[in-house]
Write an enzyme that holds these catalytic residues in place. Structure first.
Site, PDB file in Angstrom:
ATOM      1  CG  PHE A 201      -1.685  -1.291   1.413  1.00 54.69           C
ATOM      2  CD1 PHE A 201      -2.565  -1.776   0.455  1.00 54.69           C
ATOM      3  CD2 PHE A 201      -1.473  -2.051   2.542  1.00 54.69           C
ATOM      4  CE1 PHE A 201      -3.216  -2.979   0.639  1.00 54.69           C
ATOM      5  CE2 PHE A 201      -2.120  -3.258   2.735  1.00 54.69           C
ATOM      6  CZ  PHE A 201      -2.992  -3.724   1.780  1.00 54.69           C
TER       7      PHE A 201
ATOM      8  NE  ARG B 194      -7.454  -8.448 -23.803  1.00 57.87           N
ATOM      9  CZ  ARG B 194      -6.623  -9.049 -24.645  1.00 57.87           C
ATOM     10  NH1 ARG B 194      -5.626  -8.355 -25.185  1.00 57.87           N
ATOM     11  NH2 ARG B 194      -6.796 -10.307 -24.969  1.00 57.87           N
TER      12      ARG B 194
ATOM     13  CG  ASN C  89      -7.012 -13.178 -12.517  1.00 60.37           C
ATOM     14  OD1 ASN C  89      -8.180 -13.575 -12.461  1.00 60.37           O
ATOM     15  ND2 ASN C  89      -6.045 -13.686 -11.779  1.00 60.37           N
TER      16      ASN C  89
ATOM     17  CE  LYS D 147     -11.118 -16.695  -7.074  1.00 58.06           C
ATOM     18  NZ  LYS D 147     -11.038 -18.155  -7.070  1.00 58.06           N
TER      19      LYS D 147
ATOM     20  CD  GLN E 134      -5.329  -5.223  -6.000  1.00 58.85           C
ATOM     21  OE1 GLN E 134      -4.836  -4.113  -6.011  1.00 58.85           O
ATOM     22  NE2 GLN E 134      -5.128  -6.057  -4.994  1.00 58.85           N
TER      23      GLN E 134
ATOM     24  N   GLY F 156      -5.054  -0.894  -9.277  1.00 57.93           N
ATOM     25  CA  GLY F 156      -4.902  -1.364  -7.908  1.00 57.93           C
ATOM     26  C   GLY F 156      -5.331  -0.361  -6.849  1.00 57.93           C
ATOM     27  CD  GLU F 157      -1.957   3.432  -6.165  1.00 55.22           C
ATOM     28  OE1 GLU F 157      -1.515   4.198  -5.318  1.00 55.22           O
ATOM     29  OE2 GLU F 157      -1.546   3.421  -7.346  1.00 55.22           O
TER      30      GLU F 157
END
Lengths: 739, 325
Positions: free
Chosen positions: A244, A629, A632, A634, A639, A704-705
């Site tokens: 993080f 795009r 994954n 899952k 995330q 991710g954030e």
């Protein structure tokens, strides 16, 4: 039979079994023979100097090998800009903040080191009063434009429509204005894995087992402070238990561990305690910010104004630029922002999951909700009415932007139409029910990256890059992209990362890993196929020897020519090569100067606030994102959900209060509240499928954030809709709602 | 952690023989071990009492008996407790986490130490940890601290939810020590901090809790525990209320009310009980009674909100209990 590409499917993380069975070795789990154990001694005053330290009792304690202090220092170098903190530990008697490392005890066991550390007696001279208040020090100075270490966008800017003399004029000439000031205290990462280091020197070379968000960046920084060449430091970091932003830079606990191992000539292990991690390993800085909006009666923006004063710790390291979202989210003819910092005598600050956009979006998206209330325009309609198709600051179009569809789809899934615009009118038993929404936006960045793809004679493929998997799924991402690029099944591919000796990888910061690394893996796969074909036509032992390389075709792990088909494993065995590989490097091109590139989210939140006792509880959450795009599904969902939980914690629970003496009051997991399962409802996430082929050929942007951005505002806006109470100081706790 | 002697006796007699003023009994260890690691507690001897025969929940005409070594989770889910004293089950289940409840004992729960952050931080003065050193919480971060029973030497709340429920039910603790067994009403067991906050109860040196008895109270079936906190689980209460109501028709005949999260010891509210007795089951009754909850309250810099919050907590608990009938 055709191999189905795993791209976009629900793929379990490839290291999942190792993690749930305990086979995965995190830094502190690594087995290194003959190691000693370190424990840190910390200052108990906030500002001053050390007049004396009595270490005799500690040195005499059972098992103690050494006690380092400013009076018995470790050899370290002051090289600016690379390490997390601006000073070098144990080199002088200055105390810069409360909890600073002032000593290191090394002993034969962890318990001996810990217990001996408690025997060190320190005398201080307190010198003045630590600076601890952002509000008292504001306004600060504008963050220098080179503070982030690369030429970034300006931290202060004003864009005015033709004929407008000043941003104040633009605001004054607006029919409706909103002005709000927001405050938040420090927050902490609280990664599941505490910071841990095992350092082992052999023949002048250092191996470091550590959780690092960028193994090579970490190795370089550590080498600089230790005074050795980067290639002398090998960082091993195959698993990271959450980062993080808190495990990017080298913190002083790791520096002294590596230096002590060198001094003692034996490996040293140091795991910081939970309480220490709150102090020593960074926090999201305290922040005061004001947003002013000017609009027409029907909510069309005429001016957006955002000024921020952020804590900058006297010891470093990460500047705070909360207007990141403000500068681009809405269409406005007049725009102004100024991002300032004030220096405080507090523990080091660091980046924490969308460090800039998270607090900035809370302010902007709360102010937008206030504008919706003031104009009587539905918050969703208000956002669509001010939808930007080009950046208001630079005028550039977006590479791909479907935020409007996110709003629409999210509203439908959530049932936004059922919202009452009048606060406090939906009641369910003893609970007031409110709905709120907000936008999220995160800059999509690519950096130069390298990857290696290797065909092996046992029929497997390895793919490698010196990136890091913080639990995000980066390992699985490498395998998926390689399997897709080579047309082989996922189970034949193994991925390597978390090692500074691998081909150069980007650090896991700014959500850049996937976007940057996918093109490199694809290029390496293409080059590896070329190398395989070259080998096939050149090696005398190959069944394709002598053929023209353009006549040999690669498909799904096999080479074919003239009706003959050979697997790569068969070929490699035939020619007696254990492997064929290629390393490729890719980088973004001129598109970065022509387009704005971001990922987008629309958040919808339902909150229940108890009529009697005021506690706010999130009961529903829907988020729809546009991230290009999907590699994954899952990992993406994981995330997105994780980011929303971060946002809920940001909004309702997390605070590390600053005391006047510089002590951060909530520095333990008992006093610093992160959400638990009972705080989190089922979260509905959905993503659009628009590959961003301007961003990269593959079309996958970072995310991710992303969902941390704006989710806290959606919570706060829902609290307002439930209660009619607007809370601008985070976290939104029950005491503020029963006042 | 300081070095210590260790003993694991098999009988109460033997345990008492091994204990002295510098020793600590170890049951679940969920508080003691933490505080020993921090060197907040530094016993010279640890006497592990887990082998002692101090377990078993039973009900007779006298009331409910619980062994000192029964685990929180076992008591919480015990049929007799759940049926006859739901306030006890609920208070236990709202405390800690499942893992901690599986370890923590009933006796230990009653003796758990303060959760004041300054008590656990050796770098700050704390009269409870180090008598005479001062109270940092008085002027420090005191949002979670007490408003009732405080002194200028200590403002820490008592952390036990169970004790709040037991105080409401007039429970008594059974003790054993060198002077022989004795029984003390829980209401007399806990001490106000005054100028001696390090003295938290009337246990004598080496004395051991062997069990508790909750007197028979037929209408305790109509009881509940409400706990208000920032986080939905796994947090000490900002406020809490143990309430039992004896109702005939639509009239409250008798009430039991105690509160937590606000007092330096578990806080029985006789004034609220009197204000409820003989009154109809109405919102007005609850609100008027709850006004008495904060008699004598002294708010600190960050916890004045606990005054309205405590009243509202009581109103909510009474409303839920009244509506559930």
């Amino acid at each position: 039979m055709t191999t189905t590409s795993p791209v976009g499917a629900e793929i379990d993380r490839v290291e999942g079994r190792a993690k749930v069975t305990g086979a995965a070795r995190y830094a502190a789990d690594q087995r290194v023979n003959g190691k000693a154990y370190g424990y840190l001694v910390q200052s108990t005053i906030g500002l001053g100097s050390i007049s004396s330290m009595n270490t005799a009792q500690a040195l005499a304690a059972p098992g103690v090998i050494a006690v380092y202090s400013p009076f018995n220092p470790l050899k370290l170098y002051a090289r600016q800009g690379d390490s997390a903190e601006r000073y070098v530990p144990l080199q002088d008697d200055k105390v810069r903040f409360r909890g600073q490392i002032i000593g290191l005890v090394v002993a034969e066991s962890f318990e001996q080191a810990r217990d001996a550390a408690a025997l060190v007696r320190t005398q201080y001279r307190e010198e003045g009063h630590p600076r601890t208040s952002v509000a008292a020090a504001a306004p600060g100075t504008t963050v220098p434009s080179d503070a982030v270490g690369y030429p970034g966008p300006p931290s202060k800017n004003t864009v005015l429509a033709p004929g407008v003399a000043s941003i104040d004029d633009a605001l004054r000439d607006s029919a409706v204005t909103v002005e709000s000031t927001f405050y938040q205290d420090p927050q902490n990462h609280c990664a599941m894995e505490p910071h841990a280091t095992i350092a082992e020197w052999r023949d002048g070379r250092l191996t470091v087992y550590v959780g690092a968000q960028g193994p090579q960046q970490y190795a370089a920084a550590l080498a600089g402070r230790l005074g050795v060449e980067s290639d002398r430091v090998h960082v091993v970091s195959p698993y990271v238990g959450g980062g993080f932003g808190g495990k990017y830079k080298v913190w002083n606990d790791a520096l002294v561990t590596a230096a002590a191992a060198r001094d003692l000539g034996r490996p040293v292990k140091l795991v910081v305690s939970r309480e220490q991690a709150f102090i020593l390993n960074g926090h999201r800085p305290a922040l005061q910010q004001t947003v002013k909006l000017g609009a027409s009666h029907d909510g069309v923006l005429n001016a957006v104004w955002h000024e921020t004063d952020s804590e900058d710790s006297v010891v470093g390291y990460c500047p705070n630029l909360p207007a990141e979202v403000t500068r681009a989210l809405y269409k406005t003819p007049n725009l102004h922002f100024d991002q300032r910092q004030v220096t405080l005598d507090l523990p080091p600050i660091s980046s924490m999951r969308a460090p800039w956009a998270t607090p900035g979006a809370f302010a902007l998206e709360t102010a937008m909700d206030e504008l919706a209330v003031k104009t009587g325009v539905d918050p969703l309609t208000l956002r669509l009415r001010n939808y930007a198709t080009t950046s208001p600051e630079t005028g550039r179009p977006w590479s791909s932007k479907h935020l409007d569809e996110c709003y629409r789809v999210g509203a439908e899934r959530f049932g936004w139409a059922d919202r009452s615009p009048v606060p406090g009118t939906r009641v369910d038993g003893e609970w007031l029910v409110g709905m709120g929404m907000a936008s999220g936006m995160l800059s999509a960045t690519r950096a130069p990256a390298s990857a290696r793809v290797r065909f092996r004679d046992d029929g497997t493929v390895t793919v490698a890059s010196a990136i890091s998997d913080l639990g995000t799924g980066a390992t699985t991402m490498l395998a998926i992209v390689a399997a897709d690029a080579l047309g082989v099944s996922l189970k034949t591919v193994s991925a390597e990362l978390g090692d500074s000796a691998l081909p150069p990888g980007v650090p896991a910061i700014g959500s850049i890993v996937t976007g940057s690394t996918v093109p490199a893996v694809q290029a390496a796969a293409r080059d590896a196929i070329t190398a395989l074909i070259t080998l096939a036509v050149q090696d005398a032992a190959s069944p394709f020897h002598g053929k023209n390389s353009t006549d040999v075709h690669y498909q799904e792990g096999r080479l074919e020519a003239d009706g003959r088909s050979v697997s790569f494993a068969q070929l490699l065995r035939a020619v007696g090569n254990p492997a064929v590989e290629a390393i490729a490097t890719t980088a973004p091109g001129a598109e970065t100067t022509r387009y704005a590139m971001d990922s987008f989210a629309a958040h919808f939140c339902e909150v229940r606030v108890n009529r009697y006792t005021g506690e706010p509880r999130v009961s529903r959450f829907t988020t729809v994102v546009d991230v290009g795009r999907v590699v994954n599904a899952k990992a993406l969902r994981s995330q997105l959900v994780g980011g929303i939980i971060f946002g809920i914690g940001n909004a309702l629970l997390e605070v590390n209060a600053i005391e006047d003496n510089g002590r951060l009051a909530n520095s333990s997991l008992a006093d610093y509240l992160v959400p638990v399962n009972a705080d989190i409802p089922a979260i509905d996430t959905h993503w659009l499928d628009y590959p961003d082929t301007v961003f990269s050929e593959f079309g996958s942007r970072g995310m991710g954030e992303l969902t941390t951005v704006g989710s806290s505002a959606a919570v706060g806006n829902a609290v307002y809709n439930a209660t009619g109470i607007r809370i601008r100081d985070l976290p939104i706790t029950l005491d503020k709602l029963i006042a | 952690m300081r070095a210590y002697d260790f003993a694991a006796p098999r009988s109460v007699r033997s345990a008492l023989d091994k204990a002295d003023a510098g020793s600590a009994y170890l049951a679940g260890g969920t508080t003691l071990v933490d505080l020993m690691k921090l060197e907040v507690m530094t016993p010279s001897r640890v006497v592990d009492i887990n082998r002692l025969p101090l377990r078993g929940v039973s009900l007779d005409r006298e009331g409910l008996h619980i062994g000192a070594l029964d685990r929180m989770s076992d008591v919480a889910e015990h049929r007799l407790v759940r049926t006859h004293y739901p306030v006890i089950s609920r208070a236990l289940e709202l405390g800690a986490s499942p893992q901690l409840r599986n370890m923590a004992s009933i006796g230990g729960n009653l003796l758990q130490r303060s959760r004041c952050g300054y008590f656990r931080d050796l770098s700050t003065p704390c009269n409870k940890r180090e008598p005479g050193s001062g109270c940092t919480a008085l002027e420090g971060q005191n949002r979670t601290h007490a408003i009732l029973g405080t002194s200028d030497a200590c403002v820490a709340t008592h952390p036990s939810d169970l004790a709040v429920a037991l105080i409401a039910l007039d429970a008594a603790v059974h003790l054993n020590g060198s002077g022989g067994p004795r029984t003390v009403p829980l209401a007399d067991f806990y001490l106000l901090p005054g100028q001696t906050p390090h003295l938290e109860n009337t246990l004598r040196p080496g004395e051991l809790i062997t069990g508790i008895t909750v007197p028979a109270l037929r209408w305790a079936v109509n009881s509940t525990y409400l706990k208000i906190r920032d986080r939905a689980s796994y947090e000490f209460g900002l406020t809490s209320a143990a309430v039992a109501l004896n109702v005939r028709g639509t009239t409250i005949v008798e009430a039991r009310v105690a509160v937590g999260g606000v007092g330096t010891r578990p806080w029985r509210l006789h004034a609220v009980e009197h204000a409820l007795a003989g009154r109809p089951l109405t919102a007005a009754t609850y609100e008027q009674a709850a006004e008495h909850a904060t008699d004598g309250a002294r708010p600190l810099r960050h916890n004045a909100f606990k005054i309205p919050l405590l009243r509202r907590t009581l109103v909510r608990a009474l409303t839920e209990l009244g509506d559930a009938r």
